[in-house]
Design a protein around this motif. Structure first.
Motif, PDB file in Angstrom:
ATOM      1  N   ASN A 161      43.802  34.664  47.852  1.00 24.79           N
ATOM      2  CA  ASN A 161      42.444  35.137  47.601  1.00 24.79           C
ATOM      3  C   ASN A 161      41.538  34.831  48.784  1.00 24.79           C
ATOM      4  OD1 ASN A 161      42.956  36.195  45.111  1.00 24.79           O
ATOM      5  ND2 ASN A 161      42.145  34.467  43.952  1.00 24.79           N
ATOM      6  N   LEU A 202      35.218  34.384  36.124  1.00 23.36           N
ATOM      7  CA  LEU A 202      36.207  34.549  37.190  1.00 23.36           C
ATOM      8  C   LEU A 202      37.657  34.274  36.757  1.00 23.36           C
ATOM      9  CD1 LEU A 202      35.230  35.355  39.957  1.00 23.36           C
ATOM     10  CD2 LEU A 202      35.594  33.019  40.708  1.00 23.36           C
ATOM     11  N   THR A 220      46.057  41.737  41.325  1.00 20.07           N
ATOM     12  CA  THR A 220      46.358  42.176  39.959  1.00 20.07           C
ATOM     13  C   THR A 220      45.250  41.760  38.994  1.00 20.07           C
ATOM     14  OG1 THR A 220      47.492  40.118  39.414  1.00 20.07           O
ATOM     15  CG2 THR A 220      48.835  41.882  40.337  1.00 20.07           C
ATOM     16  N   LEU A 222      45.009  38.815  37.904  1.00 18.25           N
ATOM     17  CA  LEU A 222      45.587  37.768  37.045  1.00 18.25           C
ATOM     18  C   LEU A 222      45.745  36.434  37.777  1.00 18.25           C
ATOM     19  CD1 LEU A 222      48.345  39.887  35.271  1.00 18.25           C
ATOM     20  CD2 LEU A 222      46.191  39.108  34.297  1.00 18.25           C
ATOM     21  N   LEU A 224      43.785  34.148  39.230  1.00 15.74           N
ATOM     22  CA  LEU A 224      43.001  32.958  38.866  1.00 15.74           C
ATOM     23  C   LEU A 224      43.264  32.530  37.421  1.00 15.74           C
ATOM     24  CD1 LEU A 224      39.548  33.540  40.615  1.00 15.74           C
ATOM     25  CD2 LEU A 224      41.378  31.961  41.264  1.00 15.74           C
TER      26      LEU A 224
HETATM   27  P1  ADP Z   1      42.704  39.477  42.148  1.00 16.09           P
HETATM   28  O1  ADP Z   1      44.138  39.811  42.001  1.00 16.09           O
HETATM   29  O2  ADP Z   1      41.789  40.634  41.886  1.00 16.09           O
HETATM   30  O3  ADP Z   1      42.393  38.763  43.425  1.00 16.09           O
HETATM   31  P2  ADP Z   1      42.130  36.955  40.820  1.00 16.09           P
HETATM   32  O4  ADP Z   1      42.270  36.558  39.396  1.00 16.09           O
HETATM   33  O5  ADP Z   1      42.914  36.183  41.820  1.00 16.09           O
HETATM   34  O6  ADP Z   1      42.424  38.489  40.911  1.00 16.09           O
HETATM   35  O7  ADP Z   1      40.588  36.845  41.204  1.00 16.09           O
HETATM   36  C1  ADP Z   1      39.621  37.478  40.357  1.00 16.09           C
HETATM   37  C2  ADP Z   1      38.449  38.003  41.167  1.00 16.09           C
HETATM   38  O8  ADP Z   1      37.705  36.902  41.700  1.00 16.09           O
HETATM   39  C3  ADP Z   1      38.848  38.814  42.394  1.00 16.09           C
HETATM   40  O9  ADP Z   1      39.060  40.172  42.064  1.00 16.09           O
HETATM   41  C4  ADP Z   1      37.643  38.633  43.305  1.00 16.09           C
HETATM   42  O10 ADP Z   1      36.626  39.539  42.937  1.00 16.09           O
HETATM   43  C5  ADP Z   1      37.165  37.218  42.964  1.00 16.09           C
HETATM   44  N1  ADP Z   1      37.644  36.205  43.936  1.00 16.09           N
HETATM   45  C6  ADP Z   1      38.720  35.392  43.798  1.00 16.09           C
HETATM   46  N2  ADP Z   1      38.846  34.549  44.845  1.00 16.09           N
HETATM   47  C7  ADP Z   1      37.824  34.835  45.676  1.00 16.09           C
HETATM   48  C8  ADP Z   1      37.383  34.303  46.947  1.00 16.09           C
HETATM   49  N3  ADP Z   1      38.040  33.319  47.561  1.00 16.09           N
HETATM   50  N4  ADP Z   1      36.272  34.855  47.506  1.00 16.09           N
HETATM   51  C9  ADP Z   1      35.591  35.851  46.898  1.00 16.09           C
HETATM   52  N5  ADP Z   1      35.950  36.389  45.704  1.00 16.09           N
HETATM   53  C10 ADP Z   1      37.051  35.897  45.096  1.00 16.09           C
END
Ligand code: ADP
Length: 259
Positions: A161, A202, A220, A222, A224
């Motif tokens: 991420n 988030l 995806t 998923l 986080l």
């Molecule tokens: P994705 O597969 O969309 O990255 P995650 O569950 O990993 O899904 O993250 C959910 C959402 O949180 C991401 O779509 C993004 O919008 C935001 N996000 C996660 N990590 C970061 C980061 N380090 N900086 C900015 N936005 C983030």
């Protein structure tokens, strides 16, 4: 509320009153809503790449494959969308596995530095592609009782991420520290940041701040949710702080010893 009522009749058949039982089913209804949302989300997420694969395959079969340039272009898209489906299914299976009762962690003595090294090897390709670097700060000899592979996965998700939501050439800093009974890992990026209003949601499954950007970077939605489940399964916590256009910090706190 579910309402049940029953009359109370006296020994001589006289009417004494009525018993009313109110059963609070708010939680059940909420769970049902979450389940329905989840099924709708999964269906939507699966349908998008399948529709694309189907469309491009049909166009090729209808004659477009006689043009070598188009053929290569379309096959590239089909491959990308298949990879996406694969990743999505892996993440879904992972999440449902973690949530299932009987899920257990393979506890071992684990050195946090080794976990970080292994995770960095896995994401080295995408780091290089964006000309980004990772700087390590803090304690290098922290040992915890944990499931090493699961911790690597947590770090890979957070680092991916940090790469995906940052500009080229920026730096990711990993800071490790400890207290008497906890290990703390912070992953800081200099990326696009997240608005305060978005932070509480988030860690929900499929929640994305920017769906198009997440899709573009192969996300995806998923990652986080998996991080949160895995860290909580270890008895730990995960927190996030962010400033828009400045960067985001994810902080993991892990008990040194398993409960
Ligand atoms: P994705 O597969 O969309 O990255 P995650 O569950 O990993 O899904 O993250 C959910 C959402 O949180 C991401 O779509 C993004 O919008 C935001 N996000 C996660 N990590 C970061 C980061 N380090 N900086 C900015 N936005 C983030």
């Amino acid at each position: 509320f579910n309402v049940y009522g029953a009359p109370v009749i006296g020994r001589h058949g006289n009417w004494l009153g009525i018993i009313v039982v109110l059963h609070d089913i708010t939680k059940l209804i909420q769970l049902e809503e979450v389940r329905k949302d989840f099924v709708a989300n999964v269906s939507h997420e699966l349908r998008t790449p399948i529709t694309s694969i189907k469309g491009f395959t049909e166009t090729l079969l209808d004659g477009a494959m006689n043009e070598p340039a188009i053929l290569e272009d379309f096959l590239g898209i089909i491959q990308k969308e298949s990879d996406r489906l694969h990743l999505l299914i892996d993440d879904l299976l992972e999440l449902s596995g973690i949530e299932r009762e009987g899920f257990y962690l393979q506890y071992d003595a684990v050195n946090i530095s080794n976990v970080i090294d292994d995770a960095m090897k896995i994401i080295s390709g995408s780091l290089e592609k964006k000309g980004m670097q990772v700087v390590l700060q803090g304690e290098s000899q922290i040992e915890v009782e944990a499931d090493k592979d699961r911790l690597i996965q947590v770090m890979v998700n957070l680092l991916s991420n940090a790469v995906n939501y940052s500009k080229e050439g920026t730096t990711i800093t990993i800071v490790t520290s400890f207290t008497v009974d906890e290990a703390i890992i912070e992953v800081k990026d200099e990326g696009i940041g997240i608005k305060p209003a978005e932070l509480p949601r988030l860690f929900e499954r499929f929640y994305r701040v920017d769906r198009a950007r997440s899709r573009e970077s192969g996300g995806t939605g998923l990652g986080l949710a998996i991080v949160k489940h895995l860290i909580e399964a270890h008895g730990g916590k995960v927190a996030v702080e962010s400033i828009i256009e400045v960067g985001t910090t994810f902080t993991i706190t892990l008990p040194k010893e398993s409960a």
